[in-house]
Scaffold this motif. Structure first.
Motif: not given
Length: 408
Positions: A64-67, A91-93, A55-58, A11-12
């Motif tokens: 981070l909610a995406r597993e 968040a464990g990433r 996906p492109a959340p703001a 995730g970027l």
């Protein structure tokens, strides 16, 4: 494909020019796959997300909610790096953070501590650590063909052609200032090549008439009399840019061109055994220039010329060291010329991501780990204070591991 071998989802956060550059560099890296991008600008996020079909959340929280997100790349302006890296680690990433790790040493230290608490991997995108030329010089030092440098010098006459007066680069609150935003690359390279943590720094800053600070210099003292000198000037047109890194090895000198290094020339005086060893280097070019995750372009070359009996057989003496060195060596390590700069830059970023994957797979310590990021910011902050006050500043120490510059 099993879960143990499935690619890690990337995730970027930060979909500006460098975010897109990073994603393009790592998108085809085995073991990694883009799964989401985030940016408060919906146009930028949407365009990059559409390019990769993700996906492109703001918001970072939504990313981070995406597993499926296992690795977060932070490519925002510098002032946001620490908070975003910390949130991802909590968040464990795993985190790949663009330099600087933070704009203050305190924030950088907190990110490193969070990575340790979380047991997650933190890699800082100090691209010089993943450049084949600097890695080759480090290998030659390790093999004792080159002595450890006594002196490190870097002069950077860089461009301000795309840095308008309102660019965040000039705003210390956003960038940390020239030493922090850009100098960290070279404070880190000096630490790695000299093999020690710095002790103190003197610095000067020059402000353009009616404008921001656009030229800075720093002299950084290392243990045992090692000295690293840095100059950064953002005052040139693109076509007039020039950079030079110079390493003084005593009986040898290395000159490296480009802030993205493309060519290294080594001049050395040696004995007969040394001359024969230097002559074997071209046959070792692939090994010498290897960096995991960095794909050669095909124009790389290592050439060595030895002029025997260029000097006398009488002992030569320098700084108290006496040696018989009658033969002169000229070695050139070339990554293919200026046209290859975009390739070398891209592949160095790719190698940083590959380093994170290597540690996730095999364990160990990243080449550009959190301590590298912390050290660079600590020196940069001390240099900024030294320039502000006109007085030398100590560089606060911290615990270091043995991995100043490991070959992956």
């Amino acid at each position: 494909m099993t879960s143990a071998t499935a690619p890690l989802g990337l995730g970027l956060v930060g979909c500006g020019g460098f975010g897109a550059f990073l994603l393009d560099a790592v998108a085809d890296l085995p073991g990694l796959r883009p799964v989401a991008v985030a940016d408060p600008d919906p146009g930028r996020a949407g365009a990059l997300g559409e390019r990769y079909g993700v996906p492109a959340p703001a918001r970072l929280d939504d990313l981070l909610a995406r597993e499926e997100v296992a690795v977060v790349a932070v490519t925002t302006p510098p002032a946001a790096h620490a908070a975003m890296a910390t949130a991802a680690l909590r968040a464990g990433r795993h985190v790949l953070c663009e330099k600087p790790l933070a704009t203050t040493a305190r924030e950088a230290g907190a990110v490193v501590a969070e990575a340790e608490r979380a047991g997650r991997i933190l890699v800082v995108d100090h691209v010089l650590r993943y450049n084949p030329l600097l890695r080759a010089v480090q290998r030659l030092i390790g093999e004792r063909l080159l002595a450890p440098p006594r002196r490190f010098l870097f002069e950077n006459d860089a461009s301000d052609e795309d840095l308008g007066p309102d660019h965040w680069f000039w705003d210390r609150a956003h960038s940390g200032g020239v030493f922090v935003w850009h100098g960290v690359h070279f404070f880190d390279a000096a630490r790695a090549l000299l093999g020690s943590d710095p002790l103190s720094v003197r610095a000067t800053a020059v402000r353009r008439p009616g404008g921001p600070v656009d030229m800075v210099s720093a002299d950084v003292l290392h243990p045992d009399g090692g000295l690293a000198s840095h100059l950064h000037s953002f005052t040139h047109a693109h076509r007039c840019e020039r950079q030079l890194m110079r390493l003084d090895h005593g009986f040898a000198e290395t000159r490296i061109d480009g802030w993205i290094p493309l060519r290294a020339e080594i001049s050395a005086w040696t004995d007969e055994d040394g001359a024969r060893t230097w002559e074997r280097l071209p046959a070792r070019a692939e090994e010498l220039l290897h960096v995991e995750g960095f794909r050669p372009h095909g124009g790389e070359d290592v050439s060595v010329a030895v002029e025997r009996d260029a000097g006398t057989a009488r002992p030569a003496r320098g700084r108290g060291e006496q040696r018989v060195v009658p033969h002169h060596v000229r070695a050139v390590l070339d990554l293919g010329g200026a046209a290859r700069k975009p390739h070398v830059y891209r592949e160095s970023v790719r190698a940083a991501a590959a380093d994170l994957l290597r540690v996730a797979r095999d364990g160990g310590t990243p080449v550009a780990d959190g301590l590298a990021g912390l050290s660079a910011v600590t020196v940069a902050e001390a240099a900024t204070l030294a320039a502000d006050t006109g007085t030398a500043q100590p560089v606060p120490g911290f615990a270091t591991g043995p991995h100043l510059w490991e070959s992956a």
